[in-house]
Motif scaffolding. Structure first.
Motif, PDB file in Angstrom:
ATOM      1  N   LEU A  79      49.178  41.183  52.088  1.00 11.61           N
ATOM      2  CA  LEU A  79      48.226  41.414  51.297  1.00 11.61           C
ATOM      3  C   LEU A  79      48.481  42.772  50.616  1.00 11.61           C
ATOM      4  CD1 LEU A  79      44.997  40.821  53.222  1.00 11.61           C
ATOM      5  CD2 LEU A  79      45.519  39.734  51.254  1.00 11.61           C
ATOM      6  N   TYR A 137      39.568  43.427  43.238  1.00  9.18           N
ATOM      7  CA  TYR A 137      40.247  42.739  44.519  1.00  9.18           C
ATOM      8  C   TYR A 137      41.292  43.365  44.967  1.00  9.18           C
ATOM      9  CZ  TYR A 137      36.752  38.888  45.065  1.00  9.18           C
ATOM     10  OH  TYR A 137      35.710  38.163  44.892  1.00  9.18           O
ATOM     11  N   ILE A 140      40.443  46.913  46.443  1.00  6.84           N
ATOM     12  CA  ILE A 140      39.894  46.482  47.936  1.00  6.84           C
ATOM     13  C   ILE A 140      40.701  46.115  48.868  1.00  6.84           C
ATOM     14  CG2 ILE A 140      38.192  45.557  49.268  1.00  6.84           C
ATOM     15  CD1 ILE A 140      36.673  45.084  46.572  1.00  6.84           C
ATOM     16  N   TRP A 144      42.310  48.136  52.040  1.00  2.95           N
ATOM     17  CA  TRP A 144      42.126  47.432  53.394  1.00  2.95           C
ATOM     18  C   TRP A 144      43.577  47.048  54.201  1.00  2.95           C
ATOM     19  CZ3 TRP A 144      43.656  42.563  55.861  1.00  2.95           C
ATOM     20  CH2 TRP A 144      42.828  42.368  57.087  1.00  2.95           C
ATOM     21  N   LEU A 152      41.209  52.678  53.136  1.00  6.02           N
ATOM     22  CA  LEU A 152      39.983  51.973  53.417  1.00  6.02           C
ATOM     23  C   LEU A 152      38.803  52.447  52.814  1.00  6.02           C
ATOM     24  CD1 LEU A 152      39.013  49.340  54.765  1.00  6.02           C
ATOM     25  CD2 LEU A 152      38.382  50.689  56.717  1.00  6.02           C
ATOM     26  N   LEU A 156      36.637  50.706  49.768  1.00  4.09           N
ATOM     27  CA  LEU A 156      35.076  50.390  49.926  1.00  4.09           C
ATOM     28  C   LEU A 156      34.284  51.269  48.909  1.00  4.09           C
ATOM     29  CD1 LEU A 156      34.458  50.608  53.723  1.00  4.09           C
ATOM     30  CD2 LEU A 156      34.685  48.734  52.227  1.00  4.09           C
ATOM     31  N   ILE A 163      30.948  47.075  41.417  1.00  5.20           N
ATOM     32  CA  ILE A 163      29.945  46.436  41.505  1.00  5.20           C
ATOM     33  C   ILE A 163      28.574  46.850  40.610  1.00  5.20           C
ATOM     34  CG2 ILE A 163      28.016  45.144  42.674  1.00  5.20           C
ATOM     35  CD1 ILE A 163      30.263  44.410  44.724  1.00  5.20           C
TER      36      ILE A 163
ATOM     37  N   ASN B  25      42.493  34.956  59.935  1.00  2.00           N
ATOM     38  CA  ASN B  25      42.111  36.144  59.606  1.00  2.00           C
ATOM     39  C   ASN B  25      40.905  36.022  58.674  1.00  2.00           C
ATOM     40  OD1 ASN B  25      41.966  38.676  58.278  1.00  2.00           O
ATOM     41  ND2 ASN B  25      44.533  38.820  58.596  1.00  2.00           N
ATOM     42  N   VAL B  27      40.056  38.137  56.272  1.00  2.00           N
ATOM     43  CA  VAL B  27      39.974  38.546  55.031  1.00  2.00           C
ATOM     44  C   VAL B  27      40.995  37.472  54.169  1.00  2.00           C
ATOM     45  CG1 VAL B  27      41.276  40.344  53.528  1.00  2.00           C
ATOM     46  CG2 VAL B  27      39.857  40.987  55.665  1.00  2.00           C
ATOM     47  N   HIS B  28      41.822  36.819  55.013  1.00  2.00           N
ATOM     48  CA  HIS B  28      42.967  35.804  54.099  1.00  2.00           C
ATOM     49  C   HIS B  28      41.812  34.512  53.869  1.00  2.00           C
ATOM     50  CE1 HIS B  28      46.792  37.016  56.221  1.00  2.00           C
ATOM     51  NE2 HIS B  28      46.259  37.784  55.413  1.00  2.00           N
ATOM     52  N   LEU B  65      31.457  37.390  46.349  1.00  2.00           N
ATOM     53  CA  LEU B  65      32.674  37.452  47.253  1.00  2.00           C
ATOM     54  C   LEU B  65      33.261  38.843  47.351  1.00  2.00           C
ATOM     55  CD1 LEU B  65      34.615  35.550  48.909  1.00  2.00           C
ATOM     56  CD2 LEU B  65      36.257  35.577  46.911  1.00  2.00           C
ATOM     57  N   VAL B  66      33.135  39.871  46.545  1.00  2.00           N
ATOM     58  CA  VAL B  66      33.328  41.241  46.860  1.00  2.00           C
ATOM     59  C   VAL B  66      32.251  41.947  47.978  1.00  2.00           C
ATOM     60  CG1 VAL B  66      33.250  43.645  45.879  1.00  2.00           C
ATOM     61  CG2 VAL B  66      34.176  41.761  44.556  1.00  2.00           C
ATOM     62  N   LEU B  67      31.054  41.338  47.917  1.00  2.00           N
ATOM     63  CA  LEU B  67      30.126  41.675  48.861  1.00  2.00           C
ATOM     64  C   LEU B  67      30.676  41.064  50.393  1.00  2.00           C
ATOM     65  CD1 LEU B  67      26.646  41.678  47.263  1.00  2.00           C
ATOM     66  CD2 LEU B  67      28.337  43.613  47.853  1.00  2.00           C
ATOM     67  N   LEU B  69      33.480  40.513  51.222  1.00  2.00           N
ATOM     68  CA  LEU B  69      34.856  41.305  51.652  1.00  2.00           C
ATOM     69  C   LEU B  69      34.431  42.715  52.297  1.00  2.00           C
ATOM     70  CD1 LEU B  69      37.757  41.347  49.113  1.00  2.00           C
ATOM     71  CD2 LEU B  69      37.898  40.730  51.460  1.00  2.00           C
ATOM     72  N   PHE B  70      33.463  43.177  51.608  1.00  2.00           N
ATOM     73  CA  PHE B  70      32.587  44.300  51.930  1.00  2.00           C
ATOM     74  C   PHE B  70      32.503  44.405  53.713  1.00  2.00           C
ATOM     75  CE2 PHE B  70      30.128  48.189  51.391  1.00  2.00           C
ATOM     76  CZ  PHE B  70      30.551  48.638  50.310  1.00  2.00           C
ATOM     77  N   MET B  73      35.293  43.849  55.940  1.00  2.00           N
ATOM     78  CA  MET B  73      36.002  45.034  56.272  1.00  2.00           C
ATOM     79  C   MET B  73      35.217  45.976  57.260  1.00  2.00           C
ATOM     80  SD  MET B  73      37.728  45.639  52.807  1.00  2.00           S
ATOM     81  CE  MET B  73      38.951  44.744  51.955  1.00  2.00           C
ATOM     82  N   LEU B  74      33.973  46.078  56.800  1.00  2.00           N
ATOM     83  CA  LEU B  74      33.163  47.230  57.450  1.00  2.00           C
ATOM     84  C   LEU B  74      33.000  46.648  58.928  1.00  2.00           C
ATOM     85  CD1 LEU B  74      30.345  48.253  54.899  1.00  2.00           C
ATOM     86  CD2 LEU B  74      32.411  49.712  56.093  1.00  2.00           C
TER      87      LEU B  74
END
Lengths: 355, 174
Positions: A79, A137, A140, A144, A152, A156, A163, B25, B27-28, B65-67, B69-70, B73-74
């Protein structure tokens, strides 16, 4: 089959030309930004490389090219490598639907070619919105995958910011679409031909001046430029999502940011300031010089785009950075209501006074 | 040519969908989902539905999808195993859906002529008119009622989300 092959060759040539111009503009911008900021702060800007420092972009590029490429320990290598590409490709791919000059067709080997646009698709503006949203993407995932707190947090922040402000960009554009009745950037530009009062920023029945202001502010926020550069705020996050990047990967993020600036400037020029149209009919080649009209078209388009790019530098030199809660409150509680009210009034005006 | 594109898009969709649930994973997995959304948009373009394709990318890939990922990650879920403990349930659902799909395919291969005739009729109309205009007209005339009902449901969901997020505010006032 030969026709398809010929079309592919011509399209590739067009793409190469557009990419060349965009990359050249990015190079000019890196120098212009430092020079303009310098002059505004009563400095000289870069002066060492070449006369008046005009070779500085080449020196910067060479330096980045030969820098060591470091992948931090514990980073997700796949990534980490993918993120810069994911940031750069959407920024460049949007230029496929930008009309740089008049919508003329010329004939090359028996094929009708539009020289100043790579592909005139009927959903041009939606295509650009779709790909700018993909650009998030890269940021982000880069944040990450770096395995770093600062990265990170920057990633975020950027996700939330993009958005929120993309919504405002989309809503600000709706007014223009209502007036022009098309999603194609070529048709939107053609609807603004003639005098400058036909440009949508001041056009009747309802001037899109509010949408214009919302669009410009939101696009500054969407490209992560000052005063909205929270994802890479130096004083808080070192360099935000690209803290851990070096060499060419850093350069990819850098080019993506500048290419995005050029892209949003092109869209602003097309949607609100009439694209390739001159402010007055006598300010472009016509009459006996009518077959040179494309030259004046490209000239006016370039002038408008560079006006917006200058505005980016100007804002950067003038305004301090916002706090994060101020940024969010401003986006959702000030810009969004203005954009929604603009849509409402524009649709009523477009219904009562159809163009 | 159309068959070639269709088989490419549908093949990648199936592969990416399997990867979404099979990758360890999270994220993958989200990235595989992104690839899938793109190829669904590609399928729409082969059907001359450019507007739907663009909206597919803007809404699903650009926002939802961004949400996801958000959140991933969190929460910082690392190679979690408990997503993979649902094989029995998955097998039951998978077999059911596979049977349904096979039945549909068998049914369609018997009535092939009518199906292709229908396709041809809709194709001509879409090329004649703009795709965006067609969708707009259908939404605001034929499907006006369902459109309004859908917007009402979304409004209710929005109000519900606000109340859930602001629950502490209401409790403090009482």
């Amino acid at each position: 089959m030969t026709e398809i092959g010929l079309r592919a060759v011509i399209s590739l040539a067009q793409i190469a030309a557009v990419m060349g111009v965009v990359m050249l503009t990015v190079m000019i911008l890196t120098l212009a930004e430092r020079k303009v900021l310098g002059w505004m702060q009563d400095r000289m800007g870069p002066m060492e490389v070449g006369p008046y420092g005009i070779l500085q972009p080449i020196a910067d590029g060479l330096k980045l090219f030969f820098k060591e490429d470091i992948v931090p320990a514990g980073a997700n290598k796949f990534l980490f490598s993918l993120a810069p590409i994911l940031a750069l490709v959407p920024a460049l791919i949007g230029f496929a639907v930008i009309p740089f000059g008049p919508n003329d067709t010329i004939e090359v080997f028996g094929l009708q070619i539009k020289p100043f646009i790579v592909s005139d698709i009927n959903i041009g503006i939606l295509y650009i919105l779709a790909f700018t949203s993909i650009g998030a993407y890269g940021i982000i995932l880069g944040g990450w995958a770096s395995n770093s707190k600062y990265s990170l947090l920057g990633g975020l922040r950027s996700a939330a910011q993009i958005i929120s402000y993309e919504l405002n960009v989309g809503l600000a554009i709706v007014g223009v679409i209502l007036l022009s009745g098309s999603l194609s950037l070529v048709k939107i530009t053609e609807a603004q031909s003639g005098w400058f009062w036909n440009w949508f920023v001041i056009a009747l029945p309802f001037p899109q001046i509010f949408a214009f202001v919302v669009y410009v502010i939101s696009s500054v926020a969407e490209t992560n430029r000052l005063p909205f550069d929270l994802p890479e705020a130096e004083s808080e996050l070192v360099a935000g999502f690209f803290t851990e990047y070096s060499g060419m990967r850093f350069a990819f993020f850098f080019i993506a940011e500048y290419a995005n600036m050029i892209l949003v400037s092109c869209i602003a020029a097309i949607l609100f300031l009439g694209g390739w149209n001159a402010p007055a009919p006598f300010l472009q080649f016509n009459g006996s010089l009518a077959n040179l009209a494309w030259l004046s078209g490209i000239f006016w388009f370039t002038v408008k785009v560079y006006f917006f790019l200058f505005l980016f530098f100007w804002i950067r030199a003038t305004l301090p950075r916002l706090r994060y809660d101020q940024l969010m409150r401003f986006g959702w509680k000030v810009m969004l209501p203005i954009a929604l009210a603009n849509i409402l009034i524009t649709s009523i005006a477009a219904y009562l006074f159809p163009r | 040519m159309a068959t070639l594109f269709f088989s490419y898009f549908s093949g990648v969709i199936v592969l990416a969908s399997i990867l979404v649930v099979a990758l360890r994973n999270p994220v993958h997995s989200a990235l595989a989902l992104l690839i899938m959304f793109f190829h669904v948009a590609g399928l729409y373009i082969t059907l001359h539905a450019e507007f739907l394709a663009a909206v597919q990318i803007i809404v699903y890939a650009g926002a939802i999808l961004v949400l996801y990922l958000f959140v991933v990650m969190l929460l910082n879920v690392k190679r979690d195993e408990h997503y993979h403990a649902q094989y029995p349930l998955g097998a039951v659902l998978g077999v059911t859906i596979l049977t349904e799909a096979l039945l549909l395919i068998v049914q369609h291969s018997f009535s092939k002529e009518t199906a292709t005739a229908d396709l041809g009729a809709t194709d001509g109309k879409q090329v004649l008119e703009g795709n965006t205009e067609t969708i707009g007209e259908a939404l605001y005339s034929t499907y006006l009622f369902s459109f309004e009902v859908a917007s009402l449901i979304l409004l209710v969901a929005m109000i519900g989300a606000i109340i859930l997020a602001k629950r502490d505010l209401f409790e403090a006032r009482n």
